[in-house]
Scaffold this motif. Sequence first.
Motif, PDB file in Angstrom:
ATOM      1  N   ARG A 144      24.578  49.600  44.103  1.00  0.00           N
ATOM      2  CA  ARG A 144      25.231  50.477  43.135  1.00  0.00           C
ATOM      3  C   ARG A 144      25.244  49.819  41.766  1.00  0.00           C
ATOM      4  NH1 ARG A 144      27.263  54.715  45.573  1.00  0.00           N
ATOM      5  NH2 ARG A 144      27.720  54.531  47.788  1.00  0.00           N
ATOM      6  N   MET A 145      25.013  50.629  40.749  1.00  0.00           N
ATOM      7  CA  MET A 145      25.069  50.152  39.373  1.00  0.00           C
ATOM      8  C   MET A 145      26.369  50.585  38.692  1.00  0.00           C
ATOM      9  SD  MET A 145      22.273  48.590  38.884  1.00  0.00           S
ATOM     10  CE  MET A 145      20.505  48.551  38.935  1.00  0.00           C
ATOM     11  N   ASN A 146      27.027  51.547  39.256  1.00  0.00           N
ATOM     12  CA  ASN A 146      28.192  52.147  38.623  1.00  0.00           C
ATOM     13  C   ASN A 146      29.425  52.093  39.508  1.00  0.00           C
ATOM     14  OD1 ASN A 146      27.034  53.223  36.076  1.00  0.00           O
ATOM     15  ND2 ASN A 146      25.663  54.184  37.541  1.00  0.00           N
ATOM     16  N   PHE A 147      29.490  51.101  40.374  1.00  0.00           N
ATOM     17  CA  PHE A 147      30.631  50.989  41.272  1.00  0.00           C
ATOM     18  C   PHE A 147      31.879  50.715  40.450  1.00  0.00           C
ATOM     19  CE2 PHE A 147      33.351  49.563  44.613  1.00  0.00           C
ATOM     20  CZ  PHE A 147      32.893  50.252  45.723  1.00  0.00           C
ATOM     21  N   PRO A 148      32.877  51.566  40.533  1.00  0.00           N
ATOM     22  CA  PRO A 148      34.047  51.424  39.665  1.00  0.00           C
ATOM     23  C   PRO A 148      35.038  50.359  40.151  1.00  0.00           C
ATOM     24  CG  PRO A 148      34.277  53.349  41.033  1.00  0.00           C
ATOM     25  CD  PRO A 148      32.922  52.769  41.345  1.00  0.00           C
ATOM     26  N   ALA A 149      34.602  49.131  40.179  1.00  0.00           N
ATOM     27  CA  ALA A 149      35.463  48.043  40.646  1.00  0.00           C
ATOM     28  C   ALA A 149      36.739  47.951  39.826  1.00  0.00           C
ATOM     29  CB  ALA A 149      34.713  46.716  40.585  1.00  0.00           C
ATOM     30  N   ARG A 150      36.610  48.260  38.562  1.00  0.00           N
ATOM     31  CA  ARG A 150      37.772  48.127  37.685  1.00  0.00           C
ATOM     32  C   ARG A 150      38.919  49.047  38.081  1.00  0.00           C
ATOM     33  NH1 ARG A 150      33.962  51.209  35.307  1.00  0.00           N
ATOM     34  NH2 ARG A 150      34.625  53.130  34.320  1.00  0.00           N
ATOM     35  N   LEU A 151      38.609  50.082  38.839  1.00  0.00           N
ATOM     36  CA  LEU A 151      39.665  50.989  39.278  1.00  0.00           C
ATOM     37  C   LEU A 151      40.467  50.415  40.438  1.00  0.00           C
ATOM     38  CD1 LEU A 151      37.665  54.346  39.223  1.00  0.00           C
ATOM     39  CD2 LEU A 151      39.110  53.383  37.420  1.00  0.00           C
ATOM     40  N   LYS A 165      40.894  44.326  45.888  1.00  0.00           N
ATOM     41  CA  LYS A 165      41.920  43.594  45.138  1.00  0.00           C
ATOM     42  C   LYS A 165      41.285  42.598  44.173  1.00  0.00           C
ATOM     43  CE  LYS A 165      45.480  43.853  48.699  1.00  0.00           C
ATOM     44  NZ  LYS A 165      46.248  43.084  49.684  1.00  0.00           N
ATOM     45  N   GLN A 166      40.274  41.866  44.647  1.00  0.00           N
ATOM     46  CA  GLN A 166      39.615  40.868  43.813  1.00  0.00           C
ATOM     47  C   GLN A 166      38.893  41.517  42.635  1.00  0.00           C
ATOM     48  OE1 GLN A 166      36.956  38.212  45.871  1.00  0.00           O
ATOM     49  NE2 GLN A 166      36.097  37.417  43.981  1.00  0.00           N
ATOM     50  N   ALA A 167      38.193  42.616  42.876  1.00  0.00           N
ATOM     51  CA  ALA A 167      37.458  43.302  41.818  1.00  0.00           C
ATOM     52  C   ALA A 167      38.397  43.800  40.727  1.00  0.00           C
ATOM     53  CB  ALA A 167      36.647  44.455  42.400  1.00  0.00           C
ATOM     54  N   ALA A 168      39.498  44.372  41.115  1.00  0.00           N
ATOM     55  CA  ALA A 168      40.468  44.861  40.137  1.00  0.00           C
ATOM     56  C   ALA A 168      41.054  43.705  39.331  1.00  0.00           C
ATOM     57  CB  ALA A 168      41.566  45.653  40.833  1.00  0.00           C
ATOM     58  N   ALA A 169      41.380  42.606  39.993  1.00  0.00           N
ATOM     59  CA  ALA A 169      41.937  41.439  39.303  1.00  0.00           C
ATOM     60  C   ALA A 169      40.925  40.848  38.324  1.00  0.00           C
ATOM     61  CB  ALA A 169      42.378  40.390  40.324  1.00  0.00           C
ATOM     62  N   VAL A 172      40.721  43.093  35.214  1.00  0.00           N
ATOM     63  CA  VAL A 172      41.896  42.909  34.371  1.00  0.00           C
ATOM     64  C   VAL A 172      41.782  41.603  33.580  1.00  0.00           C
ATOM     65  CG1 VAL A 172      44.397  42.490  34.377  1.00  0.00           C
ATOM     66  CG2 VAL A 172      43.438  44.361  35.741  1.00  0.00           C
ATOM     67  N   ALA A 173      41.362  40.537  34.245  1.00  0.00           N
ATOM     68  CA  ALA A 173      41.206  39.234  33.566  1.00  0.00           C
ATOM     69  C   ALA A 173      40.145  39.320  32.472  1.00  0.00           C
ATOM     70  CB  ALA A 173      40.836  38.155  34.587  1.00  0.00           C
ATOM     71  N   ALA A 174      39.047  40.004  32.741  1.00  0.00           N
ATOM     72  CA  ALA A 174      37.981  40.152  31.746  1.00  0.00           C
ATOM     73  C   ALA A 174      38.480  40.930  30.534  1.00  0.00           C
ATOM     74  CB  ALA A 174      36.767  40.828  32.373  1.00  0.00           C
ATOM     75  N   GLN A 175      39.317  41.949  30.754  1.00  0.00           N
ATOM     76  CA  GLN A 175      39.846  42.739  29.654  1.00  0.00           C
ATOM     77  C   GLN A 175      40.767  41.911  28.783  1.00  0.00           C
ATOM     78  OE1 GLN A 175      38.471  45.744  28.984  1.00  0.00           O
ATOM     79  NE2 GLN A 175      37.261  44.933  30.665  1.00  0.00           N
ATOM     80  N   LYS A 176      41.507  40.997  29.390  1.00  0.00           N
ATOM     81  CA  LYS A 176      42.409  40.136  28.609  1.00  0.00           C
ATOM     82  C   LYS A 176      41.600  39.221  27.708  1.00  0.00           C
ATOM     83  CE  LYS A 176      46.261  40.257  31.830  1.00  0.00           C
ATOM     84  NZ  LYS A 176      47.066  39.522  32.812  1.00  0.00           N
ATOM     85  N   LYS A 177      40.434  38.775  28.152  1.00  0.00           N
ATOM     86  CA  LYS A 177      39.568  37.921  27.327  1.00  0.00           C
ATOM     87  C   LYS A 177      38.983  38.696  26.152  1.00  0.00           C
ATOM     88  CE  LYS A 177      38.146  34.743  30.971  1.00  0.00           C
ATOM     89  NZ  LYS A 177      37.018  34.280  31.796  1.00  0.00           N
ATOM     90  N   VAL A 178      38.639  39.964  26.377  1.00  0.00           N
ATOM     91  CA  VAL A 178      38.049  40.795  25.323  1.00  0.00           C
ATOM     92  C   VAL A 178      39.076  41.139  24.277  1.00  0.00           C
ATOM     93  CG1 VAL A 178      37.025  43.068  24.855  1.00  0.00           C
ATOM     94  CG2 VAL A 178      36.289  41.774  26.850  1.00  0.00           C
TER      95      VAL A 178
END
Length: 179
Positions: A144-151, A165-169, A172-178
Amino acid sequence: MEKLVAKGKIRSIGVSNFTKEKIEDLWKTAVIKPVVNQIEAHPYLQQRELLEWSKQQNIVIVGYSPLGNNIYNIPRAVDDPIIISLAEKLGKTPAQILISWSIQRGTAVLPKSVTPERIESNLQVFELPQDAFEEIQSLDRHQRMNFPARLGVDIFGEKGEEWRKQAAAEWVAAQKKVN
């Protein structure tokens, strides 16, 4: 949705990202069967079993991301060396190769572009030679290229609770860096 069909407001019902099992679950309560299922479909994620089953059920598969576009910045099918080689050999663009392959295998296609020239080019489909078609078929990676892990939702039931759980975490961590 069924009430809208009954009122004549719409003619049919479609679903998106439904697996065979989810459609079968839907049939337990639905009066009207869906006539279309929009799913991610490209050479790296062909979903052949779902495609064949859907054909038997008279459900049209509409493939989104036919070029392998993705949200994770991983290599795309449109940039695959085999696709580029076939495009050069056949005098077509890589996008034309992938769109033609998609249609030839029996899916409707939703390529995305805002460029008038690309939109026009994407309409120029053709029948691939059988050897080229088979070469593209060999690219399936079940990826999958569009797997919505962030959800934080395993909507396809493929990954499991720990992954979810890991994908969502991680997202979230990546968004805090951005930010």
